[in-house]
Design a protein around this motif. Sequence first.
Motif, PDB file in Angstrom:
ATOM      1  N   PRO A 162       6.264   5.819  -5.517  1.00  0.00           N
ATOM      2  CA  PRO A 162       7.107   5.113  -6.488  1.00  0.00           C
ATOM      3  C   PRO A 162       7.886   3.935  -5.899  1.00  0.00           C
ATOM      4  CG  PRO A 162       7.330   7.487  -6.754  1.00  0.00           C
ATOM      5  CD  PRO A 162       6.537   7.273  -5.493  1.00  0.00           C
ATOM      6  N   ALA A 163       8.168   3.987  -4.606  1.00  0.00           N
ATOM      7  CA  ALA A 163       8.922   2.887  -3.994  1.00  0.00           C
ATOM      8  C   ALA A 163       8.161   1.573  -4.084  1.00  0.00           C
ATOM      9  CB  ALA A 163       9.241   3.216  -2.533  1.00  0.00           C
ATOM     10  N   THR A 164       6.841   1.633  -4.058  1.00  0.00           N
ATOM     11  CA  THR A 164       6.058   0.394  -4.166  1.00  0.00           C
ATOM     12  C   THR A 164       6.138  -0.177  -5.581  1.00  0.00           C
ATOM     13  OG1 THR A 164       3.962   1.535  -4.697  1.00  0.00           O
ATOM     14  CG2 THR A 164       4.466   1.189  -2.369  1.00  0.00           C
TER      15      THR A 164
ATOM     16  N   CYS B   8       1.959 -12.452 -14.902  1.00  0.00           N
ATOM     17  CA  CYS B   8       1.539 -11.608 -13.781  1.00  0.00           C
ATOM     18  C   CYS B   8       1.691 -10.137 -14.166  1.00  0.00           C
ATOM     19  CB  CYS B   8       2.380 -11.918 -12.550  1.00  0.00           C
ATOM     20  SG  CYS B   8       1.905 -10.985 -11.078  1.00  0.00           S
ATOM     21  N   ARG B   9       0.710  -9.305 -13.796  1.00  0.00           N
ATOM     22  CA  ARG B   9       0.675  -7.913 -14.228  1.00  0.00           C
ATOM     23  C   ARG B   9       0.890  -6.950 -13.067  1.00  0.00           C
ATOM     24  NH1 ARG B   9      -4.963  -7.121 -16.449  1.00  0.00           N
ATOM     25  NH2 ARG B   9      -4.176  -5.021 -16.812  1.00  0.00           N
ATOM     26  N   ALA B  10       1.492  -5.798 -13.371  1.00  0.00           N
ATOM     27  CA  ALA B  10       1.600  -4.692 -12.419  1.00  0.00           C
ATOM     28  C   ALA B  10       0.332  -3.854 -12.525  1.00  0.00           C
ATOM     29  CB  ALA B  10       2.825  -3.847 -12.722  1.00  0.00           C
ATOM     30  N   ILE B  11      -0.363  -3.677 -11.410  1.00  0.00           N
ATOM     31  CA  ILE B  11      -1.624  -2.947 -11.388  1.00  0.00           C
ATOM     32  C   ILE B  11      -1.496  -1.802 -10.389  1.00  0.00           C
ATOM     33  CG2 ILE B  11      -4.107  -3.072 -10.950  1.00  0.00           C
ATOM     34  CD1 ILE B  11      -3.206  -4.791 -13.314  1.00  0.00           C
ATOM     35  N   GLY B  12      -1.658  -0.567 -10.863  1.00  0.00           N
ATOM     36  CA  GLY B  12      -1.542   0.590  -9.987  1.00  0.00           C
ATOM     37  C   GLY B  12      -2.887   1.066  -9.480  1.00  0.00           C
ATOM     38  N   PHE B  13      -2.856   1.771  -8.348  1.00  0.00           N
ATOM     39  CA  PHE B  13      -4.062   2.482  -7.907  1.00  0.00           C
ATOM     40  C   PHE B  13      -3.680   3.932  -7.618  1.00  0.00           C
ATOM     41  CE2 PHE B  13      -2.345   0.595  -4.007  1.00  0.00           C
ATOM     42  CZ  PHE B  13      -2.393   1.644  -3.094  1.00  0.00           C
ATOM     43  N   THR B  14      -4.607   4.836  -7.918  1.00  0.00           N
ATOM     44  CA  THR B  14      -4.344   6.266  -7.817  1.00  0.00           C
ATOM     45  C   THR B  14      -5.613   7.002  -7.421  1.00  0.00           C
ATOM     46  OG1 THR B  14      -3.729   8.246  -9.066  1.00  0.00           O
ATOM     47  CG2 THR B  14      -4.736   6.463 -10.323  1.00  0.00           C
ATOM     48  N   LEU B  15      -5.451   8.095  -6.688  1.00  0.00           N
ATOM     49  CA  LEU B  15      -6.616   8.927  -6.346  1.00  0.00           C
ATOM     50  C   LEU B  15      -7.010   9.838  -7.498  1.00  0.00           C
ATOM     51  CD1 LEU B  15      -5.773   9.892  -2.646  1.00  0.00           C
ATOM     52  CD2 LEU B  15      -7.383   8.166  -3.479  1.00  0.00           C
ATOM     53  N   GLY B  16      -6.225   9.855  -8.564  1.00  0.00           N
ATOM     54  CA  GLY B  16      -6.556  10.615  -9.757  1.00  0.00           C
ATOM     55  C   GLY B  16      -7.195   9.734 -10.814  1.00  0.00           C
ATOM     56  N   ALA B  17      -7.305  10.272 -12.014  1.00  0.00           N
ATOM     57  CA  ALA B  17      -7.852   9.492 -13.125  1.00  0.00           C
ATOM     58  C   ALA B  17      -6.864   8.377 -13.484  1.00  0.00           C
ATOM     59  CB  ALA B  17      -8.107  10.387 -14.322  1.00  0.00           C
TER      60      ALA B  17
ATOM     61  N   TYR C  71       0.309  -1.915  -6.785  1.00  0.00           N
ATOM     62  CA  TYR C  71       1.187  -0.911  -6.200  1.00  0.00           C
ATOM     63  C   TYR C  71       0.475   0.433  -6.131  1.00  0.00           C
ATOM     64  CZ  TYR C  71       1.848   0.847 -10.956  1.00  0.00           C
ATOM     65  OH  TYR C  71       1.634   1.372 -12.209  1.00  0.00           O
ATOM     66  N   ASN C  72       1.042   1.349  -5.358  1.00  0.00           N
ATOM     67  CA  ASN C  72       0.484   2.684  -5.161  1.00  0.00           C
ATOM     68  C   ASN C  72       1.175   3.647  -6.123  1.00  0.00           C
ATOM     69  OD1 ASN C  72      -0.322   5.196  -4.248  1.00  0.00           O
ATOM     70  ND2 ASN C  72       0.039   4.751  -2.085  1.00  0.00           N
TER      71      ASN C  72
ATOM     72  N   LEU D 119       0.809  -1.215   0.000  1.00  0.00           N
ATOM     73  CA  LEU D 119       0.000   0.000   0.000  1.00  0.00           C
ATOM     74  C   LEU D 119       0.842   1.265   0.000  1.00  0.00           C
ATOM     75  CD1 LEU D 119      -2.624  -1.074   2.679  1.00  0.00           C
ATOM     76  CD2 LEU D 119      -2.804  -1.266   0.188  1.00  0.00           C
ATOM     77  N   ASN D 120       1.952   1.249   0.727  1.00  0.00           N
ATOM     78  CA  ASN D 120       2.793   2.431   0.895  1.00  0.00           C
ATOM     79  C   ASN D 120       4.050   2.004   1.625  1.00  0.00           C
ATOM     80  OD1 ASN D 120       1.872   2.369   3.773  1.00  0.00           O
ATOM     81  ND2 ASN D 120      -0.020   3.161   2.876  1.00  0.00           N
ATOM     82  N   LEU D 121       5.044   2.856   1.600  1.00  0.00           N
ATOM     83  CA  LEU D 121       6.297   2.595   2.318  1.00  0.00           C
ATOM     84  C   LEU D 121       6.758   3.881   2.989  1.00  0.00           C
ATOM     85  CD1 LEU D 121       8.473   0.407  -0.090  1.00  0.00           C
ATOM     86  CD2 LEU D 121       7.608  -0.269   2.143  1.00  0.00           C
ATOM     87  N   ALA D 122       6.982   3.799   4.298  1.00  0.00           N
ATOM     88  CA  ALA D 122       7.549   4.905   5.058  1.00  0.00           C
ATOM     89  C   ALA D 122       8.391   4.312   6.170  1.00  0.00           C
ATOM     90  CB  ALA D 122       6.443   5.792   5.629  1.00  0.00           C
ATOM     91  N   ALA D 123       9.328   5.089   6.661  1.00  0.00           N
ATOM     92  CA  ALA D 123      10.240   4.573   7.687  1.00  0.00           C
ATOM     93  C   ALA D 123       9.465   4.097   8.905  1.00  0.00           C
ATOM     94  CB  ALA D 123      11.229   5.665   8.087  1.00  0.00           C
ATOM     95  N   ASP D 124       9.639   2.832   9.268  1.00  0.00           N
ATOM     96  CA  ASP D 124       8.980   2.243  10.422  1.00  0.00           C
ATOM     97  C   ASP D 124       9.726   0.965  10.785  1.00  0.00           C
ATOM     98  OD1 ASP D 124       7.077   2.282  12.423  1.00  0.00           O
ATOM     99  OD2 ASP D 124       5.511   1.329  11.235  1.00  0.00           O
ATOM    100  N   HIS D 125       9.778   0.656  12.056  1.00  0.00           N
ATOM    101  CA  HIS D 125      10.418  -0.584  12.534  1.00  0.00           C
ATOM    102  C   HIS D 125      11.882  -0.696  12.081  1.00  0.00           C
ATOM    103  CE1 HIS D 125       6.411  -1.731  13.691  1.00  0.00           C
ATOM    104  NE2 HIS D 125       5.996  -1.845  12.461  1.00  0.00           N
TER     105      HIS D 125
END
Length: 481
Positions: free
Chosen positions: A235-237, A250-259, A230-231, A197-203
């Motif tokens: 871009p890291a995802t 197998c396909r790369a499928i993105g999701f976006t809050l835009g069009a 991926y998100n 879903l996302n990547l940010a510094a954690d753990h």
Amino acid sequence: MGSQEVSSTVDWQGKHVTVAGLGVSGIPAARALHQRGALVTVVNDGDDERARAQAAELEALGITVRLGDGASLPPSTELVVTAPGWQPDKPLFLAAAEAGVPVWGDVELAWRLRGDNGRKAAPWLAVTGTNGKTTTVRMLASILEAAGLRTAAVGNIGVSLLDAVLGETEYDVLAVELSSYQLHWAPSLRAHSAAVLNLAADHLDWHGSMAAYAADKGRVYEGNTVACVYNAADPATEDLVREADVEEGCRAIGFTLGAPGPSQLGVVDGILVDRAFVANRQKQAQELAEVTDVNPPAPHNIANALAAAALARAFGVEPAAVRDGLRAFRPDAHRIEHVADIDEVRYVDDSKATNTHATEASLAAYDSIVWIAGGLAKGATFDELVTGAAKRLRGVVLIGADRALIREALTRHAPEVPVVDLDRTDTGAMSEAVARAAELARPGDTVLLAPACASMDMFTNYNKRGEAFADAVRARADESA
């Protein structure tokens, strides 16, 4: 090997297996292995009353338990099965590596044992990421149920994967939440489809570096057969998808809050649309649901819904089931939970926002905010968070042990925002925090508990923190009624 085949058959009879850790994963693992004829030794760091009671139950079955001794590798060990939270640099694992003994997590064991009961192994739709995993997995399960499929939300969500794969219920598909810890110890996992879903510094204290953390998250894509989701805003995802070794086709499928572009899901005029799983994705889009079908329709929650929809569509679910599943979904407590409206001010509990990444998403959901924040920072810095939210802040109320770190960031990047610094770390501080936030708020504002910190300086967990906030708000609502 295709991802829906049973991974590999292990002859457990007489195999010496060490299970590291009692608890929600260790006890089911020990029982399952013992039932299959393995010679099981459980090692556990703690030796308290609860551990002794758990040990007694296992010892009654003939399982050896060593309390207060989780460091050394028992003689003759051929496999270690670990609880996901045990850090990789523990002496037990270093000894295992030196002896050439493999280490599996509970997820790896569940993956290896699926289909062991003679039934067809249910495929896994897997979700990981820094934030939003539980919500997305529960949304996915709701969509799959709306499609008439036998499913369950399992994994890091609190429902044991071992119980799911070895229980009496025969599932069509499982919605699986996976943490970075679990993925680290799951070398042969091969999901049908998966999302980061996302990547940010954690753990980072556990993984050692951001690169190692990201690499463990990326394991979820290994061997996917249909879709790597991926998100598009992170871009890291997508980089992790490029690096993954997947099945042909197998396909790369993105999701976006835009069009959305081709092979993406996104939002057009308040509609969630699919340009990935349609006959002509270059020219066609399939309507799935309305933004208002997502509860709550905050931006990051819409992203969660799109990721869940992408995994469901990868599994062949029809558009109507996506809509019906999202409408039926109810978020867990303390996740952007609307508590009450008092004097035209909305009070929202997002106690689950325990890091800056989650809090950034929470703050972005509202236009004018009185923010209640603070707790244990876990090494986090707050400059970027405050810079991004400054224009939305009516005021800030700070609580907790590390509140000074947030106050300093506010002084640097939002000096005009009024700040109330409560020099308290007792649980009663929350009532005062709500009262002071109410003083700062104006009609149309949102008082938002989104601490950006862990809770253990003041509360047992984030649930208790959220309950304290909700209780204080409801008491205030009763007074104004």
